[in-house]
Design a protein around this motif. Structure first.
Motif, PDB file in Angstrom:
ATOM      1  N   ASP A   1      -2.685  19.658   4.579  1.00  0.00           N
ATOM      2  CA  ASP A   1      -3.179  18.444   4.945  1.00  0.00           C
ATOM      3  C   ASP A   1      -2.169  17.415   4.595  1.00  0.00           C
ATOM      4  OD1 ASP A   1      -4.494  15.991   5.350  1.00  0.00           O
ATOM      5  OD2 ASP A   1      -6.369  16.779   4.371  1.00  0.00           O
ATOM      6  N   THR A   2      -1.364  16.939   5.756  1.00  0.00           N
ATOM      7  CA  THR A   2      -0.450  16.022   5.393  1.00  0.00           C
ATOM      8  C   THR A   2      -0.639  14.551   4.949  1.00  0.00           C
ATOM      9  OG1 THR A   2      -0.624  15.339   7.984  1.00  0.00           O
ATOM     10  CG2 THR A   2       0.959  17.123   7.579  1.00  0.00           C
ATOM     11  N   ARG A   3      -1.992  14.375   4.990  1.00  0.00           N
ATOM     12  CA  ARG A   3      -2.401  13.022   4.556  1.00  0.00           C
ATOM     13  C   ARG A   3      -2.351  13.110   2.837  1.00  0.00           C
ATOM     14  NH1 ARG A   3      -8.364  12.736   7.273  1.00  0.00           N
ATOM     15  NH2 ARG A   3      -8.405  14.859   6.345  1.00  0.00           N
ATOM     16  N   LEU A   4      -2.572  14.148   2.471  1.00  0.00           N
ATOM     17  CA  LEU A   4      -2.540  14.356   0.804  1.00  0.00           C
ATOM     18  C   LEU A   4      -1.325  15.241   0.354  1.00  0.00           C
ATOM     19  CD1 LEU A   4      -6.489  15.152   0.469  1.00  0.00           C
ATOM     20  CD2 LEU A   4      -5.281  13.081   0.373  1.00  0.00           C
ATOM     21  N   GLU A   5      -0.254  15.763   1.254  1.00  0.00           N
ATOM     22  CA  GLU A   5       0.420  16.851   0.859  1.00  0.00           C
ATOM     23  C   GLU A   5       1.705  16.550   1.258  1.00  0.00           C
ATOM     24  OE1 GLU A   5      -2.454  20.503  -0.558  1.00  0.00           O
ATOM     25  OE2 GLU A   5      -1.222  20.524   1.520  1.00  0.00           O
ATOM     26  N   ILE A   6       2.908  16.777   0.996  1.00  0.00           N
ATOM     27  CA  ILE A   6       4.054  16.826   1.542  1.00  0.00           C
ATOM     28  C   ILE A   6       5.040  18.049   1.244  1.00  0.00           C
ATOM     29  CG2 ILE A   6       5.089  15.290  -0.423  1.00  0.00           C
ATOM     30  CD1 ILE A   6       6.849  13.859   1.520  1.00  0.00           C
TER      31      ILE A   6
ATOM     32  N   VAL B   1       0.900  -1.016  -0.084  1.00  0.00           N
ATOM     33  CA  VAL B   1      -0.203   0.077  -0.020  1.00  0.00           C
ATOM     34  C   VAL B   1       0.984   1.151   0.054  1.00  0.00           C
ATOM     35  CG1 VAL B   1      -1.815   1.191   1.195  1.00  0.00           C
ATOM     36  CG2 VAL B   1      -1.745  -1.207   1.318  1.00  0.00           C
ATOM     37  N   TYR B   2       0.620   2.153  -0.954  1.00  0.00           N
ATOM     38  CA  TYR B   2       1.436   3.389  -0.864  1.00  0.00           C
ATOM     39  C   TYR B   2       0.509   4.532  -0.943  1.00  0.00           C
ATOM     40  CZ  TYR B   2       4.741   0.043  -3.327  1.00  0.00           C
ATOM     41  OH  TYR B   2       5.596  -0.812  -3.444  1.00  0.00           O
ATOM     42  N   ALA B   3       1.027   5.372   0.221  1.00  0.00           N
ATOM     43  CA  ALA B   3       0.249   6.816   0.098  1.00  0.00           C
ATOM     44  C   ALA B   3       0.670   7.717  -0.930  1.00  0.00           C
ATOM     45  CB  ALA B   3       0.440   7.429   1.493  1.00  0.00           C
ATOM     46  N   ARG B   4      -0.189   8.374  -1.714  1.00  0.00           N
ATOM     47  CA  ARG B   4       0.115   9.513  -2.928  1.00  0.00           C
ATOM     48  C   ARG B   4      -0.075  10.599  -2.304  1.00  0.00           C
ATOM     49  NH1 ARG B   4      -1.892   9.200  -7.588  1.00  0.00           N
ATOM     50  NH2 ARG B   4       0.077   8.723  -8.851  1.00  0.00           N
ATOM     51  N   LYS B   5       1.299  11.110  -2.278  1.00  0.00           N
ATOM     52  CA  LYS B   5       1.193  12.845  -1.741  1.00  0.00           C
ATOM     53  C   LYS B   5       1.597  13.880  -2.931  1.00  0.00           C
ATOM     54  CE  LYS B   5       1.470  11.478   3.237  1.00  0.00           C
ATOM     55  NZ  LYS B   5       1.711  11.905   4.440  1.00  0.00           N
ATOM     56  N   THR B   6       1.044  14.804  -2.902  1.00  0.00           N
ATOM     57  CA  THR B   6       1.565  15.941  -3.875  1.00  0.00           C
ATOM     58  C   THR B   6       2.563  16.975  -3.199  1.00  0.00           C
ATOM     59  OG1 THR B   6      -0.663  15.983  -4.784  1.00  0.00           O
ATOM     60  CG2 THR B   6       0.948  17.928  -5.366  1.00  0.00           C
ATOM     61  N   VAL B   7       3.562  17.129  -3.919  1.00  0.00           N
ATOM     62  CA  VAL B   7       4.617  18.144  -3.289  1.00  0.00           C
ATOM     63  C   VAL B   7       4.308  19.449  -3.353  1.00  0.00           C
ATOM     64  CG1 VAL B   7       7.113  18.611  -3.627  1.00  0.00           C
ATOM     65  CG2 VAL B   7       6.532  16.363  -4.227  1.00  0.00           C
ATOM     66  N   VAL B   8       4.261  20.201  -2.209  1.00  0.00           N
ATOM     67  CA  VAL B   8       3.783  21.472  -2.233  1.00  0.00           C
ATOM     68  C   VAL B   8       4.953  22.329  -1.255  1.00  0.00           C
ATOM     69  CG1 VAL B   8       1.564  21.081  -2.372  1.00  0.00           C
ATOM     70  CG2 VAL B   8       2.423  21.197   0.020  1.00  0.00           C
ATOM     71  N   GLU B   9       4.770  23.713  -1.369  1.00  0.00           N
ATOM     72  CA  GLU B   9       5.829  24.555  -0.534  1.00  0.00           C
ATOM     73  C   GLU B   9       5.297  24.521   1.020  1.00  0.00           C
ATOM     74  OE1 GLU B   9       8.227  26.282  -1.039  1.00  0.00           O
ATOM     75  OE2 GLU B   9       8.504  26.535  -3.052  1.00  0.00           O
ATOM     76  N   GLU B  10       4.126  24.762   1.328  1.00  0.00           N
ATOM     77  CA  GLU B  10       3.577  24.233   2.662  1.00  0.00           C
ATOM     78  C   GLU B  10       2.445  23.554   2.965  1.00  0.00           C
ATOM     79  OE1 GLU B  10       2.888  28.224   4.493  1.00  0.00           O
ATOM     80  OE2 GLU B  10       5.122  28.969   4.071  1.00  0.00           O
TER      81      GLU B  10
END
Length: 373
Positions: A70-75, A58-67
């Motif tokens: 929502d840590t569940r969806l972004e990094i 199982v892989y969590a897919r997160k979008t790269v952002v500056e800040e």
């Protein structure tokens, strides 16, 4: 899940005619739902079943952002570059989050998905098989009886024989074998529904095609069928080969061919008549077994007025108008039947009208029976 699971999928795919990759993709989709349900996760995840080992990841897919908001969806970009220095803003990072006991959940979900897909595939195969056989005759066995419907076992599935499609002479019993006509095949939420009939005119047509080789080979052609199921039917035939008698071919040696059909239809009488391009000849033939003296065709009214001997009048009309009614359906013409004496009375009436004398009373036939079902 393991290699044994993949081998079982291979065998199942071969037996049921299902693409193995389709099964695996369906399992992966089900595992995503299971992960979110069991681990209360709103994360965007991807589940992968390794095609060589059967292992589940199982892989969590997160979008790269500056800040990240929502840590569940972004990094953050810095955290992403700790994983791989090449990541940029807007890229998607995959981080494995496979739970320790996810194998048990995965196996259960996979089992449910496989069973569901197998059932769907079997239904699809049955639908395709019988959809291509609409308007054919098949043999089946009565498996269940209910007040308004009988269920016919066709081997692969059950068909429905509604009460309205049953012959009055059918004495249905569980285990009884009979031939039925596939009237229609429909997709439903519970699988394909196959509706069969014992009263459809197509049943008679198909039985003749099965019983008479000349019809199957195309030498003799069935031009029209009119049927009152369980009672009496008429069938019009034509031979493409002048040397082949179409009626004789359908009757068979000592009536063997037509008798086999009559037996299948519980004694339903079948009149076999010769088709003709000439409407007058065809109408006269259709009124068989009555003998017709003359036929007058009125094309504008689509009416055929026929004259029969006095002693043949009741035979031409038939019990409750059945013979004339079937002949009308067979030919497509409204048939008005008069006896010789009635026609003579009409001629006398014409003479009286010319002289002005009072007309005598005489019986005339009502046309009401022509419109009876």
């Amino acid at each position: 899940m393991n290699v044994d699971f993949l081998e079982a999928l291979d065998q199942l795919a071969r037996e049921k005619g299902i693409d193995k990759e389709v099964l695996l993709e369906a399992i992966e989709a089900a595992l995503i739902a299971s992960y979110r349900r069991n681990f209360h996760s709103a994360a965007n995840v991807r589940v992968e079943v390794k095609r060589d080992t059967g292992e589940v990841h199982v892989y969590a897919r997160k979008t790269v952002v500056e800040e990240p908001k929502d840590t569940r969806l972004e990094i953050s970009l810095d955290a992403a570059r700790d994983i791989n220095p090449s990541y940029q803003i807007g890229d998607v990072v995959e981080i494995e989050v496979t739970p320790r006991d996810f194998g048990r959940i995965a196996a259960q979900a996979a089992k449910q998905v496989v069973m569901q897909r197998v059932k769907e595939a079997e239904r699809s195969v049955i639908y395709s098989k019988f959809a291509d056989r609409e308007e054919e005759v098949v043999s089946g066995t009565v498996s269940r009886l209910e007040p308004r419907v009988a269920y016919i076992d066709l081997g692969d599935t059950e068909a429905i024989l509604p009460q309205s499609e049953q012959m009055a002479s059918d004495k249905l019993q569980v285990g009884k074998r009979l031939k039925v006509f596939i009237a229609r095949v429909e997709r439903t939420s519970k699988g394909p529904q196959i509706v069969v009939s014992r009263t459809h005119p197509g049943l008679l047509r198909r039985l003749f095609e099965l019983e008479v080789p000349e019809i199957y080979e195309g030498i003799v052609e069935i031009k029209a069928v009119a049927r009152e199921a369980g009672s009496r039917s008429k069938i019009a035939v034509h031979s493409r080969n002048p040397e082949v008698d179409p009626i004789g071919a359908c009757v068979g040696a000592r009536g063997s061919r037509v008798q086999a059909i009559v037996n299948e239809l519980n004694g339903e009488k079948v009149d076999i008549v010769e088709w003709s391009e000439d409407p007058a000849t065809f109408v006269a033939n259709a009124l068989s077994p009555a003998k017709v003296i003359d036929v007058h065709i009125y094309e504008d009214e689509r009416v055929a007025r026929t004259i029969v001997p006095d002693y043949q009048l009741s035979l031409a009309i038939g019990k409750e108008g059945q013979n004339a009614r079937l002949a009308a359906r067979l030919t497509g013409w409204k048939i008005d039947i008069k006896s010789e004496s009635q026609m003579a009375s009409h001629s006398l009436l014409d003479q009286l009208e010319d002289t002005g004398e009072e007309e005598p009373e005489f019986a005339t036939l009502s046309d009401d029976w022509l419109n009876e079902p």
